[in-house]
Design an enzyme around this catalytic site. Sequence first.
Site, short mmCIF file in Angstrom:
data_model
loop_
_atom_site.label_atom_id
_atom_site.label_comp_id
_atom_site.label_asym_id
_atom_site.label_seq_id
_atom_site.Cartn_x
_atom_site.Cartn_y
_atom_site.Cartn_z
CG HIS A 103 -2.11 2.39 -9.63
ND1 HIS A 103 -3.36 2.08 -9.16
CD2 HIS A 103 -1.52 3.15 -8.67
CE1 HIS A 103 -3.53 2.63 -7.97
NE2 HIS A 103 -2.43 3.29 -7.64
CG ASP A 130 3.43 4.80 -5.36
OD1 ASP A 130 3.15 5.58 -4.44
OD2 ASP A 130 2.67 3.90 -5.75
CG HIS A 165 -2.00 1.00 1.25
ND1 HIS A 165 -2.23 1.86 0.21
CD2 HIS A 165 -2.92 1.33 2.21
CE1 HIS A 165 -3.24 2.66 0.51
NE2 HIS A 165 -3.66 2.37 1.72
#
Length: 425
Positions: free
Chosen positions: A307, A365, A266
């Site tokens: 993703h 990210d 996560h």
Amino acid sequence: MSNKKFHLSEEGTDTSIELPVLSSTLGQDVIDIARVPETGCFTFDPGFGATASCESAITFIDGDKGVLLHRGYPIEQLAANSDFLETCYLLINGELPSDSEKEAFEQTIKSHNNVESAVEQFMSGFSQGSHPMAMLCAVVAAMSATYNDTTDVSNADDRMLTVNRLIAKMPILAAMCHRHFSGLPYVSTNNDLSYAENFLNMMFGTPGAKSTVSPVLTKAMDLIFLLHADHEQNASTSTVRLSGSSGANPYACIASGIAALWGPAHGGANQAVLEMLEEIGDEKHIDEFILRAKDKEDGFRLMGFGHRVYKNFDPRAKVMKESCDEVLAELGLEHDPLLKIAKRLEQIALEDEYFVEKKLYPNVDFYSGIIMKAIGISPEMFTVIFATGRTVGWISHWNEMLSNPYRIGRPRQRYTGYAQRDYPA
């Protein structure tokens, strides 16, 4: 409610149950399965991938089209025209603020720009080098004791006070985690600075000295907070809602969200990006690692690409890429070895047929990890910063749930253990 209905029937019998379909503003409609237990069965949905656990008006995601809306506003427009605190106001209240409302909100947040001396004492109990996420989770949970007398979850004013406190205090706590982790003295808050500049000054400034944070880095930090502010019913948000459904203290609920976010699947993804770059080590090894990434038998994975939700592209990544380029230019780090590896991987992911076909594009990210590395933030702090931005999403969902009729969360299970048996004589 939609006019559409589904009928659930058991093969070989005349038994049938009508399941109404509930309309959504955007996205898929949902089948109301409340009557399913009348069949003697209930539904099985590991990970809740096909089940709406709640009704919400805060955030909408269309992963196939790469759409992320906060209260109806596209994330790209908010990133270009808004800032983090204005987006906080939007998530909490449902509408963008007027100029006077925005100013009043910013002043309210600044009025809570402090932490009690007991927090410093609590933090000092951790050994230097303790993981920042462990410290953050513990200290936020401890706020349940500090503010126990003003957290009546049934009172709307108390809930809003909690919302404002958490938005104001999270960056202070995050910076304290970094300073304690690094063995450095704390830097006090400065109400003359913006939210993001104040955070960076508390992270890297000198006690009592004037802030030297550049506008480019301030903008990048504000953008990181904004792009992580909310992301619908992910694991940590669902955890906060589930905890809150019991009537638990809100600071404990947010601590539960921090704990869920800590997991590498996560909130730890941007830290994993840096660890991957360090594992590659040198540009000359990139081709080798690319081949490993394409080999299904090899356990190596390229972190920060693709993703789970976005099947086309991550709308946050496009915005973060621009900020990443600005930060690297500002700091003169275009030739940093790890960052050169990252830029080369980015080029391959956007051009290589294998990655393009599988839609393994760089995600938020990937770019946020590069930015934070460039700014000088240690990888152990990445998820703490994620939590700082995401707190407004968690507390908005918590407040939304408690502002409407709700039930305590109680998932069912498919039992596969022993049938009843007698204790041996």
